[in-house]
Design an enzyme around this catalytic site. Sequence first.
Site, PDB file in Angstrom:
ATOM      1  N   ASP A   1      11.673   0.851   2.123  1.00  0.00           N
ATOM      2  CA  ASP A   1      11.029   2.086   1.621  1.00  0.00           C
ATOM      3  C   ASP A   1      12.057   2.870   0.817  1.00  0.00           C
ATOM      4  O   ASP A   1      12.897   3.560   1.387  1.00  0.00           O
ATOM      5  CB  ASP A   1      10.606   2.970   2.798  1.00  0.00           C
ATOM      6  CG  ASP A   1       9.840   2.198   3.856  1.00  0.00           C
ATOM      7  OD1 ASP A   1      10.488   1.702   4.800  1.00  0.00           O
ATOM      8  OD2 ASP A   1       8.625   2.082   3.715  1.00  0.00           O
TER       9      ASP A   1
ATOM     10  N   ASP B   1      -0.408   0.554   3.647  1.00  0.00           N
ATOM     11  CA  ASP B   1       0.876   1.070   4.125  1.00  0.00           C
ATOM     12  C   ASP B   1       0.707   2.536   4.519  1.00  0.00           C
ATOM     13  O   ASP B   1       0.379   3.378   3.693  1.00  0.00           O
ATOM     14  CB  ASP B   1       1.875   0.931   2.979  1.00  0.00           C
ATOM     15  CG  ASP B   1       3.245   1.461   3.315  1.00  0.00           C
ATOM     16  OD1 ASP B   1       4.143   1.341   2.475  1.00  0.00           O
ATOM     17  OD2 ASP B   1       3.412   2.018   4.417  1.00  0.00           O
TER      18      ASP B   1
HETATM   19  C1  DX5 Z   1       5.716   6.030   3.910  1.00  0.00           C
HETATM   20  C2  DX5 Z   1       6.392   4.693   3.843  1.00  0.00           C
HETATM   21  C3  DX5 Z   1       5.737   3.749   4.792  1.00  0.00           C
HETATM   22  C4  DX5 Z   1       6.138   4.054   6.154  1.00  0.00           C
HETATM   23  C5  DX5 Z   1       5.148   3.456   7.069  1.00  0.00           C
HETATM   24  O1  DX5 Z   1       5.878   6.689   2.725  1.00  0.00           O
HETATM   25  O2  DX5 Z   1       6.288   4.149   2.592  1.00  0.00           O
HETATM   26  O3  DX5 Z   1       6.072   2.381   4.562  1.00  0.00           O
HETATM   27  O4  DX5 Z   1       7.416   3.547   6.430  1.00  0.00           O
HETATM   28  O5  DX5 Z   1       5.418   4.037   8.273  1.00  0.00           O
HETATM   29  P1  DX5 Z   1       4.309   4.092   9.395  1.00  0.00           P
HETATM   30  O6  DX5 Z   1       3.908   2.662   9.606  1.00  0.00           O
HETATM   31  O7  DX5 Z   1       5.058   4.689  10.536  1.00  0.00           O
HETATM   32  O8  DX5 Z   1       3.202   4.933   8.871  1.00  0.00           O
END
Ligand code: DX5
Length: 230
Positions: free
Chosen positions: A45, A185
């Site tokens: 990320d 995501d």
């Molecule tokens: C948010 C990120 C996601 C995040 C997902 O902007 O891009 O990939 O890490 O995290 P969770 O699965 O905890 O929502």
Amino acid sequence: MTRNKVIPVPDGRPHIVPSVLSADFACLKKSLRGLERSAAWVQLDVMDGHFVPNLSFGPHVAESFRAATPLALDAHLMVERPDLFIGSFAAAGAGLITVHEEAHTDIGACLKKIRALGLKAGLALRPKTPLSRALKYLKRLDLLLLMTVEPGFGGQAFMRGLLPKIAAARLAIARAGRPIWLQVDGGINEVTAPQAVRAGADSLVMGSAVFSKTDPAGFIRRLTKILQRG
Ligand code: DX5
């Protein structure tokens, strides 16, 4: 140095992609250990503090992730100017780079550059961005990412109102007649993953749901089995 795996072609089954934002950066190897037996690949990320109100890491840290796992790496560039970072994340070992349609750059040129470097190309849409803005790029994509939270932070709640957008994207990919991952995501966990898969997603990015578990690899293995049973 062993080469990292490559990003696989969609096989019609759902797969889980852990995203590292919620991992323990103090011991990357331990955080990612064993994931290679169950995860499809790993998502980085990448955040610049402008496109999203958070700052994460750059290509140098991506190189550390490459050394910490044999899995392929998908660099999700949540940045204003992805054109400035494609080369450095490719050099850091990314196998796929995803740029945001809303970024302030020539998206077509970005996708072309990613492919020219021999990587797979992804396009991401924020929750409010209509699917129609992605359709003209479908022929040039290996992955379409629909954010199911506002990008920037892990641990947010899945936006169930986006299920129709996921279903519409699955239809658009079927019409394109090409193997394109439909990735979701944000807020994906053991409860929301089946809903996203039923709507048509086949790549499920999970951050907090994976790294909050005492056995992330076992969690991914068990949930993948459930999702692939349908
Ligand atoms: C948010 C990120 C996601 C995040 C997902 O902007 O891009 O990939 O890490 O995290 P969770 O699965 O905890 O929502």
